[in-house]
Design an enzyme around this catalytic site. Structure first.
Site, mmCIF file in Angstrom:
data_model
loop_
_atom_site.group_PDB
_atom_site.id
_atom_site.type_symbol
_atom_site.label_atom_id
_atom_site.label_comp_id
_atom_site.label_asym_id
_atom_site.label_seq_id
_atom_site.Cartn_x
_atom_site.Cartn_y
_atom_site.Cartn_z
ATOM 1 N N SER A 1 46.275 34.650 34.808
ATOM 2 C CA SER A 1 44.811 35.037 35.009
ATOM 3 C C SER A 1 44.489 35.076 33.380
ATOM 4 O O SER A 1 43.284 34.562 33.119
ATOM 5 C CB SER A 1 44.544 36.315 35.695
ATOM 6 N N ALA B 1 41.332 36.855 38.408
ATOM 7 C CA ALA B 1 42.339 37.817 39.036
ATOM 8 C C ALA B 1 43.720 37.289 39.476
ATOM 9 O O ALA B 1 43.535 36.067 40.243
ATOM 10 C CB ALA B 1 41.779 38.462 40.039
ATOM 11 N N CYS B 2 44.708 38.018 39.239
ATOM 12 C CA CYS B 2 46.033 37.443 39.835
ATOM 13 C C CYS B 2 46.812 38.633 40.024
ATOM 14 O O CYS B 2 46.407 39.809 40.035
ATOM 15 C CB CYS B 2 46.786 36.674 38.559
ATOM 16 N N ASP B 3 48.057 38.484 40.514
ATOM 17 C CA ASP B 3 48.811 39.504 41.222
ATOM 18 C C ASP B 3 49.057 40.840 39.954
ATOM 19 O O ASP B 3 48.689 42.086 40.186
ATOM 20 C CB ASP B 3 50.252 39.023 41.252
ATOM 21 N N ILE C 1 44.350 41.807 40.849
ATOM 22 C CA ILE C 1 43.410 42.109 42.080
ATOM 23 C C ILE C 1 43.231 43.338 42.451
ATOM 24 O O ILE C 1 42.204 43.920 42.832
ATOM 25 C CB ILE C 1 44.224 41.080 43.166
#
Length: 520
Positions: A437, A429-431, A463
């Site tokens: 990700s 998960a990333c922004d 996320i």
């Protein structure tokens, strides 16, 4: 690997809130980047100053940016909050804001003396980003009031009319207060940018932008302010320097090259690969951990950023549309004719200045860094580095040995001893749920495949899209608190670098051990 965290400080909570705000903005903008690219291609080829001017096809440029793009953003934002229903109501409200803005500008232009330059259209990007959560959250709240209270057989009737009536109300809200507020806000922001340009102070924005990037706050700045203003400016003037304030890949390339030559341990070993991914792939997140491990290096990023902005100011460098991702290829693709030299020089000089400043810092602190490295879990990596230093040159054999040396992200217990939870679903998960990700998921997916494990899924998500179904969530350590709040029942792994983390091997070992136990 951890499953709980200590209470966050006030500053940390504030950072998390800003990151979450930036993530929401990013979630509205990033999926629609292809539409922005398509608009950029239309402008590049068919407007009067394009490569192949075509008056008929050029007529699509105006409606594309004035109607389609804001409505896409509104629908995407509403959909994030409340699915298709939220997206539809948000789009209706944004259409009201577009019409209200056009009427305000038409009325103002009607009062101008003959010969005075009229105001141009204000494109409702910020209006869409306001209307989307307002319309979707309010629709969600209204639906909750009569949930379970509708007589059987009337559900569709109530759902359709309630959304239509509330969409009408949101269009009125958009037409009057939202349109007025956004027009005023765009005027204030445009005046502020113009003042910075006229006073030759635009390079000072790097003092805010570069530190914000490494703290994962870049989306709030880029998508909340720079992209809407840049698109407005590009629509009026054909290009905008604002697209290069945050997206210039030069500063990140500079710090990674500095680590490639003067770094230590695993950071030095992974920096060249990270440089290629950052510069060509456009995934800027890969250099953030390098700056965070020695925060004084942010001075190098600021110096590089200011150099790039100054170069573009002096030589007229600008882009016709956002460069997303921030790859040198995307930058070149969005550069208008006649501006290639300025834009490319700004990237080269930004990288050079960042490299020089970061190299000086790394060289000045090298002795202390070696001592600290020897006290960490990367003692083996430190020993290799010291051996290379003693030899006076690098060694392929020693470099190959370095593959087993790396520092854990947070010094916590290894994966194999951290949990007994059965791992079947792993999420990176990333922004934005793209870029970094996706890269990390690809790396771990390959490791799991090589280990002969075929019933574990590895995917990447934003996320905000975590829904609690993941067994294990992997995030960069600056984002773990947000991921943990979004998916509290999952096992959470913090890493410094999505590209090359020793935690991946721990995860593979854990999953492999679970499979062996299940088959015993």
């Amino acid at each position: 690997m951890t499953t709980a965290s200590a209470p966050a400080s006030g500053a940390k909570k504030a950072q998390v809130h800003v990151q979450r705000f930036g993530t929401f903005l990013s979630g509205m903008i990033m999926p629609n980047i292809p539409a922005l690219i398509a608009w950029g291609i239309f402008t590049a080829f068919f407007i009067e100053a394009g490569f192949t001017p075509n008056a008929a096809l050029a007529t699509i440029v105006g409606p594309f940016i004035h109607y389609l793009l804001p409505l896409l953003i509104a629908y995407t934002g509403g959909n994030i909050v409340y699915g298709i229903r939220g997206g539809v109501v948000a789009s209706i409200g944004t259409m009201g804001a577009i019409a209200g803005s056009d009427l305000l500008i038409a009325n103002f232009n009607a009062t101008l003396p003959e010969g005075a330059a009229p105001l141009g259209q204000v494109h409702m990007f910020i209006g869409a980003m306001i209307m989307a959560p307002v319309a979707a959250y309010s629709m969600k709240w209204l639906d909750s009031l009569w949930e379970g209270k509708i007589r059987a057989g009337f559900e569709m009737l109530v759902n359709m009319f309630s959304a239509g009536i509330w969409g009408f109300a949101m269009a009125i809200l958009g037409f009057y207060p939202i349109a007025l507020i956004v027009n005023w806000l765009m005027q204030v922001l445009s005046n502020a940018v113009n003042w910075l340009v006229e006073m030759n102070l635009l390079p000072l924005t790097s003092i805010v932008i570069e530190p914000a990037k490494v703290l994962f706050l870049n989306n709030a700045i880029n998508h909340g302010v720079l992209t809407p203003l840049g698109i407005q400016q590009a629509a009026d003037e054909g290009s905008s320097i604002l697209f290069l304030l945050e997206a210039n890949p030069g500063p990140g390339l500079g710090i990674l090259l500095a680590f490639s030559f003067f770094g230590l341990g695993a950071a030095r070993a992974s920096a060249p690969g990270a440089a290629v991914i950052q510069f060509v792939g456009g995934i800027h997140e890969v250099y953030f951990p390098y700056a965070l491990m020695k925060p004084i290096l942010i001075l190098g990023l600021i110096a590089g950023g200011m150099t790039g902005v100054t170069t573009n100011m002096l030589l007229g460098g600008a882009l016709r549309a956002p460069a997303a991702p921030g790859s040198i290829l995307a930058v070149i693709a969005q550069t208008p004719p006649g501006k290639y030299f300025a834009v490319l020089l700004s990237v080269v000089l930004a990288a050079a200045v960042s490299f020089i400043v970061c190299s000086l810092i790394l060289r000045a602190t090298r002795k202390r860094d070696l001592e600290e490295l020897a006290l960490t879990d990367d003692a083996f990596g430190a020993a290799i580095t010291q051996t290379e230093a003693a030899k006076g040159k690098s060694s392929d054999a020693l470099r190959n040995l370095r593959g087993g040396a790396a520092t854990q992200a947070d010094g916590s217990a290894g994966a194999a001893t951290a949990t007994e939870k059965e791992i079947r679903s792993i999420v990176f998960a990333c922004d934005a749920g793209m870029g970094s990700s996706a890269m990390g998921a690809s790396v771990l997916r390959n490791k799991i495949k090589k280990a002969g494990i075929d019933d574990v899924t590895v995917v990447n998500k934003a996320i905000a899209s975590l829904d609690g179904s993941a067994d294990l969530v992997i995030t960069q350590n600056q984002l773990t608190d947000r991921a943990r709040a979004q998916s509290p029942n999952a096992v959470h792994v913090s890493v410094d670098n999505f590209m090359n983390s020793p935690r991946y091997d721990e995860v593979v070992d854990l999953v492999k051990a679970q499979h062996e136990d299940a088959g015993a």
